[in-house]
Design a protein around this motif. Sequence first.
Motif, PDB file in Angstrom:
ATOM      1  N   LEU A   1       0.815  -1.224   0.000  1.00  0.00           N
ATOM      2  CA  LEU A   1       0.000   0.000   0.000  1.00  0.00           C
ATOM      3  C   LEU A   1       0.846   1.270   0.000  1.00  0.00           C
ATOM      4  N   LEU A   2       1.878   1.324   0.862  1.00  0.00           N
ATOM      5  CA  LEU A   2       2.686   2.547   0.919  1.00  0.00           C
ATOM      6  C   LEU A   2       3.446   2.764  -0.389  1.00  0.00           C
ATOM      7  N   GLU A   3       3.691   1.652  -1.090  1.00  0.00           N
ATOM      8  CA  GLU A   3       4.419   1.780  -2.371  1.00  0.00           C
ATOM      9  C   GLU A   3       3.531   2.358  -3.472  1.00  0.00           C
ATOM     10  N   ILE A   4       2.231   2.110  -3.399  1.00  0.00           N
ATOM     11  CA  ILE A   4       1.386   2.563  -4.523  1.00  0.00           C
ATOM     12  C   ILE A   4       0.884   3.996  -4.339  1.00  0.00           C
ATOM     13  N   ASP A   5       0.733   4.463  -3.114  1.00  0.00           N
ATOM     14  CA  ASP A   5       0.391   5.872  -2.871  1.00  0.00           C
ATOM     15  C   ASP A   5       0.805   6.225  -1.445  1.00  0.00           C
ATOM     16  N   PHE A   6       2.054   6.615  -1.317  1.00  0.00           N
ATOM     17  CA  PHE A   6       2.619   6.837   0.016  1.00  0.00           C
ATOM     18  C   PHE A   6       1.839   7.903   0.774  1.00  0.00           C
ATOM     19  N   GLU A   7       1.543   9.009   0.112  1.00  0.00           N
ATOM     20  CA  GLU A   7       0.893  10.148   0.774  1.00  0.00           C
ATOM     21  C   GLU A   7      -0.472   9.745   1.359  1.00  0.00           C
TER      22      GLU A   7
ATOM     23  N   SER B   1     -11.822   9.653  -5.663  1.00  0.00           N
ATOM     24  CA  SER B   1     -12.928   9.196  -6.514  1.00  0.00           C
ATOM     25  C   SER B   1     -12.891   7.670  -6.623  1.00  0.00           C
ATOM     26  N   ASN B   2     -14.033   7.092  -6.980  1.00  0.00           N
ATOM     27  CA  ASN B   2     -14.090   5.635  -7.134  1.00  0.00           C
ATOM     28  C   ASN B   2     -13.118   5.147  -8.186  1.00  0.00           C
ATOM     29  N   ASP B   3     -12.965   5.949  -9.244  1.00  0.00           N
ATOM     30  CA  ASP B   3     -12.037   5.567 -10.318  1.00  0.00           C
ATOM     31  C   ASP B   3     -10.606   5.478  -9.799  1.00  0.00           C
ATOM     32  N   TYR B   4     -10.275   6.472  -8.950  1.00  0.00           N
ATOM     33  CA  TYR B   4      -8.916   6.490  -8.408  1.00  0.00           C
ATOM     34  C   TYR B   4      -8.690   5.283  -7.495  1.00  0.00           C
ATOM     35  N   LEU B   5      -9.717   5.015  -6.659  1.00  0.00           N
ATOM     36  CA  LEU B   5      -9.599   3.878  -5.739  1.00  0.00           C
ATOM     37  C   LEU B   5      -9.448   2.568  -6.517  1.00  0.00           C
TER      38      LEU B   5
ATOM     39  N   LYS C   1      -8.108   2.289  -9.426  1.00  0.00           N
ATOM     40  CA  LYS C   1      -6.743   2.246  -9.979  1.00  0.00           C
ATOM     41  C   LYS C   1      -5.756   1.774  -8.914  1.00  0.00           C
ATOM     42  N   LEU C   2      -5.990   2.263  -7.673  1.00  0.00           N
ATOM     43  CA  LEU C   2      -5.103   1.854  -6.576  1.00  0.00           C
ATOM     44  C   LEU C   2      -5.200   0.340  -6.346  1.00  0.00           C
ATOM     45  N   LEU C   3      -6.425  -0.144  -6.416  1.00  0.00           N
ATOM     46  CA  LEU C   3      -6.677  -1.570  -6.206  1.00  0.00           C
ATOM     47  C   LEU C   3      -5.947  -2.396  -7.282  1.00  0.00           C
ATOM     48  N   HIS C   4      -6.002  -1.869  -8.481  1.00  0.00           N
ATOM     49  CA  HIS C   4      -5.339  -2.489  -9.618  1.00  0.00           C
ATOM     50  C   HIS C   4      -3.835  -2.543  -9.383  1.00  0.00           C
ATOM     51  N   LYS C   5      -3.309  -1.382  -8.954  1.00  0.00           N
ATOM     52  CA  LYS C   5      -1.849  -1.295  -8.712  1.00  0.00           C
ATOM     53  C   LYS C   5      -1.451  -2.241  -7.580  1.00  0.00           C
ATOM     54  N   GLU C   6      -2.306  -2.306  -6.571  1.00  0.00           N
ATOM     55  CA  GLU C   6      -2.007  -3.184  -5.420  1.00  0.00           C
ATOM     56  C   GLU C   6      -1.904  -4.633  -5.889  1.00  0.00           C
ATOM     57  N   THR C   7      -2.852  -5.034  -6.737  1.00  0.00           N
ATOM     58  CA  THR C   7      -2.852  -6.420  -7.239  1.00  0.00           C
ATOM     59  C   THR C   7      -1.583  -6.691  -8.051  1.00  0.00           C
TER      60      THR C   7
ATOM     61  N   PHE D   1     -13.199  -6.727 -11.715  1.00  0.00           N
ATOM     62  CA  PHE D   1     -11.897  -6.795 -11.063  1.00  0.00           C
ATOM     63  C   PHE D   1     -11.486  -8.240 -10.776  1.00  0.00           C
ATOM     64  N   ARG D   2     -12.476  -9.109 -10.602  1.00  0.00           N
ATOM     65  CA  ARG D   2     -12.178 -10.521 -10.340  1.00  0.00           C
ATOM     66  C   ARG D   2     -11.286 -11.113 -11.415  1.00  0.00           C
ATOM     67  N   LEU D   3     -11.504 -10.687 -12.664  1.00  0.00           N
ATOM     68  CA  LEU D   3     -10.718 -11.227 -13.766  1.00  0.00           C
ATOM     69  C   LEU D   3      -9.261 -10.777 -13.645  1.00  0.00           C
ATOM     70  N   VAL D   4      -9.070  -9.553 -13.178  1.00  0.00           N
ATOM     71  CA  VAL D   4      -7.715  -9.045 -12.948  1.00  0.00           C
ATOM     72  C   VAL D   4      -7.051  -9.903 -11.872  1.00  0.00           C
ATOM     73  N   GLU D   5      -7.816 -10.207 -10.850  1.00  0.00           N
ATOM     74  CA  GLU D   5      -7.272 -11.038  -9.766  1.00  0.00           C
ATOM     75  C   GLU D   5      -6.957 -12.452 -10.235  1.00  0.00           C
ATOM     76  N   LEU D   6      -7.625 -12.870 -11.308  1.00  0.00           N
ATOM     77  CA  LEU D   6      -7.335 -14.199 -11.870  1.00  0.00           C
ATOM     78  C   LEU D   6      -6.225 -14.116 -12.924  1.00  0.00           C
ATOM     79  N   GLY D   7      -5.535 -13.001 -12.953  1.00  0.00           N
ATOM     80  CA  GLY D   7      -4.355 -12.898 -13.799  1.00  0.00           C
ATOM     81  C   GLY D   7      -4.544 -12.150 -15.099  1.00  0.00           C
ATOM     82  N   CYS D   8      -5.688 -11.516 -15.312  1.00  0.00           N
ATOM     83  CA  CYS D   8      -5.892 -10.773 -16.563  1.00  0.00           C
ATOM     84  C   CYS D   8      -5.221  -9.394 -16.443  1.00  0.00           C
ATOM     85  N   LEU D   9      -3.909  -9.405 -16.592  1.00  0.00           N
ATOM     86  CA  LEU D   9      -3.121  -8.178 -16.435  1.00  0.00           C
ATOM     87  C   LEU D   9      -2.231  -7.996 -17.670  1.00  0.00           C
ATOM     88  N   PRO D  10      -1.963  -6.755 -18.057  1.00  0.00           N
ATOM     89  CA  PRO D  10      -1.083  -6.538 -19.210  1.00  0.00           C
ATOM     90  C   PRO D  10       0.243  -7.275 -19.037  1.00  0.00           C
ATOM     91  N   GLY D  11       0.668  -7.903 -20.118  1.00  0.00           N
ATOM     92  CA  GLY D  11       1.933  -8.648 -20.070  1.00  0.00           C
ATOM     93  C   GLY D  11       1.712 -10.142 -19.898  1.00  0.00           C
TER      94      GLY D  11
END
Lengths: 701, 75
Positions: free
Chosen positions: A182-188, A233-237, A239-245, B25-35
């Motif tokens: 978490l701190l790596e994806i948005d430290f602030e 915003s939900n979009d930002y959150l 994106k963070l979730l995406h980055k975390e994964t 998002f579930r699909l991303v968690e199942l590995g659907c990520l760029p690359g």
Amino acid sequence: MNPKNPIKVALIGNPNTGKSSIFNTLTGLHQKVGNYPGITVEQKVGFCHLNTNRKAEITDLPGTYSLNASSMDENLVIELLMNKKHPSYPDVIVFVADVEHLKRNLLLFTQIKDLEIPTILVINMEDRLSKKGITIDIPKLEKALKTKIILTNCKNRKGIDDIKKEILNYEQINTKQCINPLLEIDFEYFSSLQKTFSNESIYKLWILIIQDASFVNLKRKKVISKDIIPIKSNDYLKKLLHKETIKRYQFINECLKESYKVDSKNASSFQKKIDDVLLHPFWGYAIFFLLLVTIFQIVYSWSSVPMDFIDSSFVELSGLVKSYFPSGMFTDLLSEGIIPGIAGVCIFIPQIAFLFLFISILEETGYMSRVVFLMDKILKPYGLSGKSVIPLMSGTACAIPAIMSARNIENWKERFISILVIPFTTCSARLPIYLIIISLVIPDKNILGINYQGLTLMFLYLLGFFMSLLSAMILNKLIKYNFKSYFVIEIPNYKFPSIKDILIYIFGKIKSFVLEAGKIIIALSIILWGLASFGPGNDLQEAEKRVKEHYSDDSMTEEEIAQQVTSYKLEHSFIGILGKSIEPVIKPLGYDWKIGIAIITSVAAREVFVGTLATIYNVGDDNQSTIKKRMLSEKNKQGEYIYNFATGISLLIFYAFAMQCISTLAIVKKETNSWKWPIIQLVSMTSFAYLAAFVTYQILK
Amino acid sequence: MPSLDVIDRNIWVEIEYVDMSFVPFRLVELGCLPGNKACLLYKAPLKDPLYFIIDENHVAIRRDIAKKIQVKIID
């Protein structure tokens, strides 16, 4: 912790990792299967002896892919893990991963580790290591993931004692996170969150922000409305979730690069060969259809032998009680109320056992996911899952096991809709009514080689199926569900089912049916018996005297007098009075008070309709042709035949739609965990049946 | 750039872009990520859903979701 208290263990893992096998191996038959309060999600708790003086209470949580809930089942896992006051909050987590999908399984594992609860990593299906050419460097992986790893194989109990040992020593397990993305994806953002709620875990706060889970005195609104934390915003959150994964997967890839190797030469194409056939555009459906027909044929015919045995045994038992016990109300209650009530519960056991035998084989082998894949496009417009096809089809045998089998549908809304619409499918209890009415009002003639009576029966089956789809479509629009519905299903590898797991599964289903729905069925049977056995005044006590007075001139046999007495008693009982009092309401449907009584008694079960008419019309036995002859000659006060075409069709339509089965109501109550839904079902289905029968009769008369 | 719903069966592709506003998002968690790599294994007989291997995971998704995942062919 008091050493006498059992250690609370939560079994967590992705679906299809063999979590239930681990649960069964640890707990055996010491399991309780129920519902989580207020929702239709299965709760499985079991006990296990860790050593001579310490026990573990193990909760098998629903399979989940991550801590970002996308279903009610997954939300439940999060709520339990986030709330230290939850009665099942674990002292230790046993995380079950599947050896072939370690990478994806570890995503959830890293999230669980962030909750800082002692966690043991169990890598299951160890026997597949060599088959798939996989090697794992356990010490290296243990170090990277900061956990204890156990390799298991339920078939030979490998690793099971090690799990028990680690549970006993859970206080020694490392609770540190293995990655802190978490701190790596948005430290602030995350550091200000941490400063504001310094006593809380940063990851728990993050879960709270991204989804609305209940959380120990700290509500979501409080976290996101703090002035110090900028609202994102939900979009930002997202994106963070995406980055975390991505960060988590980068970490997992790094760990596995060092410690997990797959020799692709050993990877078999066995699965592909089977899928080529089972998912073939023609053979896929043909095989599925053939399987369905075989399953229902077997459920139908194999069950009939033990069902007949159960039926005759209880009838015999009732007879024995009647002849050996002193006559009186208690004996009547026992022989006519309680014993038939218990029989009414036991009679479903063979069908439940056979249906769940096949369903568990389909699930365990991995074929069920292929069924979902094949059927999705067909059932999607109705808000049903591909898996709904099994409950809907098995509803043609009996709604009770069918409704229970809807539990296998993962999506809550699809599961719920399936449960509510199953009673429209034509179950076997409707068959005796359909057959007798059809034979009364439909001519036994052919058109183009097709028999009218057969055609009518087919129409009624299709009508039931059509109504269940139509009501599913309506419910799909009406029922609100907080989680966005989407179709992402995992297609698991094929595997041989474990006989032990199947037997435990069937045993659990029968036990929960008998203990939960059974008591409701018995209670309602006793109430119906009371209504049919008692009446106001002295009418029932003096039945025999009055019948004998009335027929004093006739040379009636003892048996005929007994029939007249039974008929007289039924007519003057509360049910009889009720049947007579509803006559004005059912007259526009073409029915008289005698049919009214039969409709009321058949609330117990539809097939009772024919038996009740036999009693009212003084037909000594349940022989179809005798009853049929008697019904054909039945006339109303105006001298018109009662069972004419209009009344017959109206009755068929009424029974096609009405909710005339207390056992179904009991099982819906059990499955939805509320009386609200069975009552809605009873009122709406029966009102609709009344309306449809009314229109039918008025048009045809 | 082709999307995942139009690729031929048994051809390996690399995921280039995932439209997160549409893809669960579930699909991303199942590995659907760029690359990551993907391959279409089967189409359901009525052309929908589609069954893929995505980053070693066997998953079935509907065509409308697959349309929102852009890929490049590497096979």
